[in-house]
Design a protein around this motif. Sequence first.
Motif, PDB file in Angstrom:
ATOM      1  N   ARG A 264      13.288  -6.218   2.491  1.00  0.00           N
ATOM      2  CA  ARG A 264      12.411  -5.312   1.741  1.00  0.00           C
ATOM      3  C   ARG A 264      11.681  -4.381   2.701  1.00  0.00           C
ATOM      4  NH1 ARG A 264       8.233  -9.319  -0.933  1.00  0.00           N
ATOM      5  NH2 ARG A 264      10.199 -10.368  -1.426  1.00  0.00           N
ATOM      6  N   LEU A 266       7.909  -3.375   3.761  1.00  0.00           N
ATOM      7  CA  LEU A 266       6.595  -3.994   3.740  1.00  0.00           C
ATOM      8  C   LEU A 266       5.530  -2.965   4.086  1.00  0.00           C
ATOM      9  CD1 LEU A 266       7.467  -7.253   5.733  1.00  0.00           C
ATOM     10  CD2 LEU A 266       7.408  -6.975   3.253  1.00  0.00           C
ATOM     11  N   HIS A 269      -1.228  -3.722   6.536  1.00  0.00           N
ATOM     12  CA  HIS A 269      -2.570  -4.003   6.057  1.00  0.00           C
ATOM     13  C   HIS A 269      -3.577  -3.319   6.976  1.00  0.00           C
ATOM     14  CE1 HIS A 269      -0.450  -6.941   3.667  1.00  0.00           C
ATOM     15  NE2 HIS A 269      -0.037  -7.563   4.758  1.00  0.00           N
ATOM     16  N   LEU A 273       0.293  -5.310  11.107  1.00  0.00           N
ATOM     17  CA  LEU A 273       1.275  -6.254  10.578  1.00  0.00           C
ATOM     18  C   LEU A 273       2.022  -6.833  11.766  1.00  0.00           C
ATOM     19  CD1 LEU A 273       2.549  -7.395   7.919  1.00  0.00           C
ATOM     20  CD2 LEU A 273       4.332  -5.671   8.193  1.00  0.00           C
ATOM     21  N   GLU A 277       4.070 -12.178  10.396  1.00  0.00           N
ATOM     22  CA  GLU A 277       3.708 -11.888   9.011  1.00  0.00           C
ATOM     23  C   GLU A 277       4.875 -11.239   8.267  1.00  0.00           C
ATOM     24  OE1 GLU A 277      -1.102 -11.087   9.533  1.00  0.00           O
ATOM     25  OE2 GLU A 277       0.348  -9.455   9.795  1.00  0.00           O
ATOM     26  N   ALA A 278       5.581 -10.338   8.940  1.00  0.00           N
ATOM     27  CA  ALA A 278       6.725  -9.675   8.303  1.00  0.00           C
ATOM     28  C   ALA A 278       7.808 -10.687   7.952  1.00  0.00           C
ATOM     29  CB  ALA A 278       7.279  -8.586   9.214  1.00  0.00           C
ATOM     30  N   GLU A 281       6.632 -12.717   4.921  1.00  0.00           N
ATOM     31  CA  GLU A 281       6.697 -12.007   3.646  1.00  0.00           C
ATOM     32  C   GLU A 281       8.137 -11.814   3.190  1.00  0.00           C
ATOM     33  OE1 GLU A 281       4.310  -8.579   3.015  1.00  0.00           O
ATOM     34  OE2 GLU A 281       2.757  -9.216   4.431  1.00  0.00           O
TER      35      GLU A 281
END
Length: 361
Positions: A264, A266, A269, A273, A277-278, A281
């Motif tokens: 996807r 992303l 924030h 990032l 975290e990537a 997610e």
Amino acid sequence: MRLWIFSGLVLAGCAGSQGYMAEENAGLGPGVPAVAVQPIDPPWLQAEQQRRAARGRQDVSALLVDQPAPYQIGQGDILTIVVWDHPELGAGAPAAQAQSAPPSAAGAGVPSAGFVVDHDGLVQFPYAGTLRLAGLTEEQARALLAERLARYLSQPVLTLRVQAYRSQRIYIDGEVKEPGLQAINDLPMTLVEALNRAGGALPSADQSRLLLERGAQRYPLNLPLLMQQGVNPARILLRHGDVLHVPSRDESKVFISGEVVAPRALTMHNGRLTLNEAMGEAGGLTPQGDGRQVFVVRRVGGEPRVFQLDARAPGALAMAEAFELEPRDVVYVAATRLANWHRNISQIFPGALSSAVGAAR
């Protein structure tokens, strides 16, 4: 020899090497560059964090003001001038209106229709003649007018204020509730005030990538980072002609693809990032993903750079958390050799592998 292709980039390397060095790409045609891969390891991460810290120091000294100067009258402003006990000096105030006004109003004078500061910064007033008020504060303009009127009136008392602020404006656009022109008035037009007058930033706004344009200068502003560094955004003063752009978070997406559960795009924030975290997610790696081949493709100065993380190495999670992604980065997880072999066989001989497995059973 193994090859990986990311949007026209060719990565070549030999099995067993710690990094995948670039080689001449003779068989894939001209214009397809081969690039070296930088392993993500503790020494490189430490140096990268120091470079990011140096880049993150925002020089906003030219924008900071501790005590804003009073508003200065400019061309196009409309002034209200009232001379006490002399209503006949009010602009456009008829005598009948002055006579019918209550005593308190008559004593102070009837409010005028307004005096417009012309394109030369001049204002004409009875008895005082032509005055250059542009560039003066209200107090300075009041003192100058009183000095001129003192030649004809005994100890004149007057009130002068800006009725309509039309000479100075800023423009704010992007992810705010009410984009458009904002007039600068007697309240200092700080960065916080400008955002407040525009209705505030929308939830989709990326407050880490504000852009202030002042003439030929461009100042990128990272609000969360400024506050972390102890810089109050209310000290950033905007001037006439400034343009403030509030970008959308969609403009700073990170793309993750390959052998992950949910490929996807992303959103970052507030400009931050991490690789960890990537991956989280995106649901992590699929069973076919090769944890040793987690790549990050980035453009630096128009040139591509590729970084590789070995997710199976000790401390890989800590390194992935320390590796901060940047807007438009592409995270790619390569497949294992077995998965690639299975797919190649399936493409060459559709159904052959499944038939072989069925026959073995």
